[in-house]
Scaffold this active site. Structure first.
Site, mmCIF file in Angstrom:
data_model
loop_
_atom_site.group_PDB
_atom_site.id
_atom_site.type_symbol
_atom_site.label_atom_id
_atom_site.label_comp_id
_atom_site.label_asym_id
_atom_site.label_seq_id
_atom_site.Cartn_x
_atom_site.Cartn_y
_atom_site.Cartn_z
ATOM 1 N N ASN A 197 48.725 34.509 31.738
ATOM 2 C CA ASN A 197 48.085 34.471 33.048
ATOM 3 C C ASN A 197 47.110 33.309 33.140
ATOM 4 O O ASN A 197 47.535 32.174 33.080
ATOM 5 C CB ASN A 197 47.469 35.812 33.443
ATOM 6 C CG ASN A 197 47.184 35.871 34.938
ATOM 7 O OD1 ASN A 197 47.755 35.081 35.696
ATOM 8 N ND2 ASN A 197 46.338 36.756 35.376
ATOM 9 N N GLY A 248 51.606 27.727 37.552
ATOM 10 C CA GLY A 248 50.834 27.457 38.760
ATOM 11 C C GLY A 248 50.494 28.686 39.585
ATOM 12 O O GLY A 248 50.157 28.555 40.764
ATOM 13 N N GLY A 249 50.566 29.895 38.998
ATOM 14 C CA GLY A 249 50.190 31.098 39.749
ATOM 15 C C GLY A 249 50.987 31.210 41.030
ATOM 16 O O GLY A 249 52.212 31.064 41.036
ATOM 17 N N ARG A 273 58.214 40.587 30.541
ATOM 18 C CA ARG A 273 56.910 40.685 31.201
ATOM 19 C C ARG A 273 56.058 41.756 30.526
ATOM 20 O O ARG A 273 56.581 42.772 30.060
ATOM 21 C CB ARG A 273 57.159 41.082 32.665
ATOM 22 C CG ARG A 273 55.929 41.242 33.519
ATOM 23 C CD ARG A 273 55.292 39.946 33.815
ATOM 24 N NE ARG A 273 54.407 39.993 34.997
ATOM 25 C CZ ARG A 273 53.570 39.010 35.282
ATOM 26 N NH1 ARG A 273 53.493 37.928 34.532
ATOM 27 N NH2 ARG A 273 52.810 39.087 36.357
ATOM 28 N N ASP A 314 47.375 40.484 37.714
ATOM 29 C CA ASP A 314 48.515 40.252 38.616
ATOM 30 C C ASP A 314 48.898 41.518 39.396
ATOM 31 O O ASP A 314 49.675 41.465 40.340
ATOM 32 C CB ASP A 314 49.731 39.740 37.834
ATOM 33 C CG ASP A 314 49.706 38.221 37.665
ATOM 34 O OD1 ASP A 314 48.834 37.573 38.275
ATOM 35 O OD2 ASP A 314 50.538 37.691 36.926
ATOM 36 N N SER A 344 54.996 39.248 39.348
ATOM 37 C CA SER A 344 54.810 37.856 38.920
ATOM 38 C C SER A 344 55.339 36.914 39.990
ATOM 39 O O SER A 344 56.108 37.313 40.870
ATOM 40 C CB SER A 344 55.591 37.624 37.622
ATOM 41 O OG SER A 344 55.571 36.264 37.259
ATOM 42 N N THR A 354 50.128 29.009 32.676
ATOM 43 C CA THR A 354 51.467 29.474 32.369
ATOM 44 C C THR A 354 52.177 28.255 31.846
ATOM 45 O O THR A 354 51.659 27.163 31.954
ATOM 46 C CB THR A 354 52.080 29.992 33.679
ATOM 47 O OG1 THR A 354 51.305 31.119 34.078
ATOM 48 C CG2 THR A 354 53.527 30.381 33.561
ATOM 49 N N THR A 391 53.700 33.183 30.054
ATOM 50 C CA THR A 391 52.288 33.104 30.436
ATOM 51 C C THR A 391 51.416 34.128 29.732
ATOM 52 O O THR A 391 51.910 35.164 29.268
ATOM 53 C CB THR A 391 52.149 33.309 31.963
ATOM 54 O OG1 THR A 391 50.825 32.984 32.363
ATOM 55 C CG2 THR A 391 52.470 34.722 32.378
HETATM 56 O O1 DON Z 1 53.048 35.825 36.535
HETATM 57 C C1 DON Z 1 52.413 35.166 37.330
HETATM 58 O O2 DON Z 1 52.802 34.926 38.456
HETATM 59 C C2 DON Z 1 51.078 34.586 36.907
HETATM 60 N N1 DON Z 1 50.514 35.364 35.860
HETATM 61 C C3 DON Z 1 51.259 33.173 36.528
HETATM 62 C C4 DON Z 1 49.974 32.495 36.148
HETATM 63 C C5 DON Z 1 50.041 31.036 36.166
HETATM 64 O O3 DON Z 1 51.040 30.438 36.451
HETATM 65 C C6 DON Z 1 48.796 30.314 35.853
HETATM 66 N N2 DON Z 1 49.062 28.935 35.632
HETATM 67 N N3 DON Z 1 48.755 27.953 36.051
#
Ligand code: DON
Length: 580
Positions: free
Chosen positions: A411, A483-484, A113, A433, A462, A391, A409
């Site tokens: 982000n 997918g955040g 990370r 984040d 994350s 991501t 990712t």
């Molecule tokens: O680490 C995380 O949780 C976020 N930075 C992930 C971002 C993400 O999955 C965006 N994608 N669709």
């Protein structure tokens, strides 16, 4: 409550869709008779499988295994290839997490990370009145954390790799140097971002994804010479090819040009870290997932442990009662996440309390089976002794049965939108984040407080949830997604789809998804994921529902009852499986 197993209309539709995709892929595959592997959205194979977000990266990975490489070799090759062919999320300017299950030996997890730079501080995104400065943690050099991907790949390779690093980066180098044909989705995406890239980069005439002469079209060849030279430096000098020398100099110069704070010292000091994975059980399966600084493993295990209290399979896929219960569990888990989760090197994460059976049973008992709880009334549990969309995911199984699950990712899509001039890669906007200010949601609507406040050298929390499941001591599933904030619930649903709802991997991956994250207090179903009747029942139970676009892109592998590997690339993207 109906205890009969009820399959919804969507489930049948998903089955039909998967069948069509599979049959068409089968015929498509038969064209490539000279190849020793099969490829497609859904692939069955005996020995090895790679599933990633882009066909070119998937092919790179499966070919490494064909040549005798192991899962970690394939991982390194796929990771660098994705940095070239899938620049919206594949990266060397970002970070991620890996779960590795060797055929024999202990499951390992690696945290690569990004970190906050040495000059970072808690209020760095606030103005003199304490108000958040719009966009500062999202676009431009100030948004970037210190990248971890290159060190992560190299550390994993040093420990487990069998093919020289140089050879594993070579396919990525070639893809960058000679170019590759872009897909229709990529062409549309690059065209959409053109003005954003021009706005945020120094030299509009040399932005790798910007065409000034005309719009991108499917099949156009994307050549990235500066990125190729950066990859060559990593091939020749390993870690130092990125964190020192020319690449580092270019990176720091790019940061300085836009008031960024990453210095050479940040790069030299960066280290990926081996962490203990989160381990738990779900209906007799063993689950391995990622611990802090990801919230993914703890949140997923909380959801699964609570789910074990309910007959979700009998209640039926996407039936109102099932969605209600999942929502209520998710509401509680995301409340805990906001309060308690952060980088455990800086914050005491009450992991054992959060995963305690008694605690989770108490949480389950708070759920009313017929009515929604108001999120305002759901607070994170106060533990007495506590001191305190982009991501990408890839899943790999090699021919000896080693498995690796990686989510990585920068982000948001295309990260900070800033390319390192002369080095050809995008920098992340991972600083968003962190919780820039208590009570102010980040780009995914996630809340946080002290546990995830900014501190120099701390890793931002994350949601990435690379996961591996075992059945009776054997490999069962390799799964993960972008997918955040929806990552955790997408991995959760994919597991439920297989374990509780009896789906195969392709069905589990393509089925509609539903998400809830405590705040904002909405159930977010993908468009058409749940029918009108189900929506009305949920609304009568007190839920608010807001349809949204695609949720996640799960790339996963299942070992089925015959011991066959079933690879499934998510139909929501260009995701692709290949196996032999
Ligand atoms: O680490 C995380 O949780 C976020 N930075 C992930 C971002 C993400 O999955 C965006 N994608 N669709």
């Amino acid at each position: 409550m109906s205890t009969k197993r009820i399959y919804s209309y969507q489930f049948h539709m998903a089955r039909a869709l998967v069948l069509v995709v599979f049959v068409s892929q089968f015929f498509a595959c038969s064209v490539f008779e000279s190849k020793n592997y099969k490829e497609g959205k859904s692939v069955f194979a005996n020995k090895a499988m790679v599933v990633s977000a882009h066909p070119e990266a998937t092919r790179v990975g499966i070919e490494v295994i064909e040549k005798g490489g192991n899962a970690i070799d394939a991982m390194v090759a796929v990771h660098f290839a994705l940095a070239v062919v899938y620049p919206s999320a594949g990266n060397i300017g970002g970070g991620g997490f890996m779960i590795y299950r060797p055929m024999d030996g202990e499951v390992a997890s690696l945290d690569f990370r990004e970190k906050a730079p040495l000059a970072a501080y808690e209020e760095m995104y606030q103005d003199e009145n304490g108000e958040i400065i719009d966009g500062l943690s999202l676009v431009g050099p100030m948004a970037s954390g210190v990248p971890g991907s290159v060190d992560g790949m190299i550390q994993a390779h040093e420990k487990y790799g069998s093919i020289p690093l140089k050879d594993l980066i070579e396919p990525a180098y070639k893809l960058a140097n000679k170019g590759f044909p872009i897909t229709e989705k990529q062409a549309n995406n690059y065209n959409r971002y053109k003005t954003v890239f021009i706005e945020h980069n120094q030299d509009s005439t040399n932005i790798p994804l910007v065409r000034l002469d005309r719009e991108w079209k499917e099949g156009d060849v994307l050549v990235q010479k500066d990125l190729a030279r950066t990859l060559k430096r990593i091939q020749e000098n390993g870690r130092d090819g990125f964190y020192k020398g020319e690449t580092a100099k270019l990176l720091v110069a790019e940061m300085k040009a836009g008031n960024g704070i990453i210095e050479l010292e940040d790069l030299v000091k960066y280290q990926a870290k081996w962490r203990a994975p989160i381990i738990g059980d779900y209906r007799g399966l063993k689950v391995y997932s990622m611990g802090p600084p990801s919230s993914g493993g703890i949140a997923l295990m909380q959801l699964l442990k609570m789910s074990a209290h309910f007959p979700l399979g009998d209640l039926g896929f996407h039936q109102a009662e099932t969605i209600h219960l999942m929502t209520e569990m998710e509401r509680r888990v995301y409340a805990d996440r906001a309060e308690h989760l952060g980088d455990a090197d800086f914050w005491e994460v009450p992991k054992d309390d959060l995963l305690d059976d008694g605690y989770l049973e108490t949480r389950v008992k708070q759920i009313n089976s017929s009515y929604a709880t108001d999120s305002e009334e759901v607070l994170a549990m106060d533990f007495d002794h506590q001191e305190s969309e982009e991501t990408t995911h890839y899943s790999i199984v090699d021919s000896t049965g080693n498995a690796v699950s990686v989510t990585t990712t920068i982000n948001s899509g295309y990260g900070s939108k800033v390319f390192v001039t002369g080095a050809g890669f995008l920098m992340n906007n991972e600083m968003d984040d962190f919780s820039s200010k208590p009570g102010v949601p980040n780009v995914y609507g996630l809340l946080g407080g002290k546990a995830n406040a900014i501190q120099a050298e701390k890793r931002m929390l994350s949601a990435m949830t690379p996961t591996i499941l075992e059945k009776d001591g054997d490999l069962f599933m390799v799964v993960g997604t972008p997918g955040g904030s929806t990552i955790i619930t997408s991995v959760y649903q994919t597991i439920l789809n297989v374990v509780d709802h009896g789906m195969n991997m392709a069905e589990a991956v393509s089925s509609g998804r539903v998400h809830h994250q405590w705040k904002p207090n909405f159930i977010f179903p993908e468009k058409d994921a749940i029918d009108e009747a189900t929506k009305s029942i949920l609304e009568s139970m007190g839920h608010s529902i807001t349809e949204r676009g695609n949720i996640g892109r799960v790339d996963a592998i299942l070992v089925n009852a015959d011991g066959l590997l079933e690879g499934a690339g998510d139909p929501r993207g260009d995701d692709w499986a290949a196996g032999f």
